[in-house]
Design an enzyme around this catalytic site. Structure first.
Site, PDB file in Angstrom:
ATOM      1  N   GLU A  58       0.966  -1.194   0.214  1.00  0.00           N
ATOM      2  CA  GLU A  58      -0.298   0.094   0.015  1.00  0.00           C
ATOM      3  C   GLU A  58       0.991   1.348   0.130  1.00  0.00           C
ATOM      4  O   GLU A  58       1.721   1.469   1.017  1.00  0.00           O
ATOM      5  CB  GLU A  58      -0.916  -0.399   1.282  1.00  0.00           C
ATOM      6  CG  GLU A  58      -1.591   1.327   1.071  1.00  0.00           C
ATOM      7  CD  GLU A  58      -2.668   1.419   2.478  1.00  0.00           C
ATOM      8  OE1 GLU A  58      -3.431   2.198   2.828  1.00  0.00           O
ATOM      9  OE2 GLU A  58      -2.441   0.899   3.480  1.00  0.00           O
ATOM     10  N   GLU A 123      14.967  -5.491  -0.663  1.00  0.00           N
ATOM     11  CA  GLU A 123      15.885  -5.820  -0.578  1.00  0.00           C
ATOM     12  C   GLU A 123      14.991  -6.932  -1.259  1.00  0.00           C
ATOM     13  O   GLU A 123      14.269  -7.657  -1.838  1.00  0.00           O
ATOM     14  CB  GLU A 123      15.676  -6.306   0.750  1.00  0.00           C
ATOM     15  CG  GLU A 123      17.059  -8.031   1.104  1.00  0.00           C
ATOM     16  CD  GLU A 123      16.984  -8.798   2.409  1.00  0.00           C
ATOM     17  OE1 GLU A 123      17.503  -9.266   2.923  1.00  0.00           O
ATOM     18  OE2 GLU A 123      15.720  -8.509   3.548  1.00  0.00           O
TER      19      GLU A 123
END
Length: 127
Positions: A58, A123
């Site tokens: 979101e 990541e």
């Protein structure tokens, strides 16, 4: 007894919704599921990977959103070939924190960090 079932979504504060939507869709490959104004000041956008609708990202943007309401340390994305993905991200001009993957957990996992448009920590994980 009620149990938590799954991770629903992760909310990330963004300073420029269009710039962040471009990055999350065109660089990372997520698909926009819903974008709407919550009120006159805040806009929300929900994204997910195709076929992986169970967990969403979101994006939260708008006036006053820049203040530190809360913090997400990082989002991690699974990849099959971390070296190739780092090259692909670099071709988009993405800021790579790790230009080469790091080996962790006794060499069983490779990781590499990079940054999103607002400097958010992202990541890659190859297992």
């Amino acid at each position: 007894m009620n149990m938590i079932k799954k991770l629903e979504h992760t909310g990330i504060m963004v300073s420029d919704m269009d710039r962040s939507l471009d990055f999350y869709q065109n660089v990372l490959g997520l698909k926009l599921r819903l974008r709407e104004a919550l009120n006159d000041e805040v806009e929300l956008a929900f994204l997910a990977f195709p076929g992986e609708d169970a967990v969403e990202v979101e994006l939260i943007g708008g006036r006053g959103v820049g203040e530190q309401e809360g913090r997400v340390n990082h989002l991690a994305f699974s990849v099959d070939n971390i070296e190739a993905e780092l090259e692909r991200l670099a071709s988009f001009g993405v800021k790579l924190v790790d230009e080469s993957p790091r080996s962790i957990l006794n060499g069983t996992v490779k990781i590499a960090f990079f940054e999103g448009p607002d400097g958010e920590k992202l990541e890659l994980v190859e297992r």
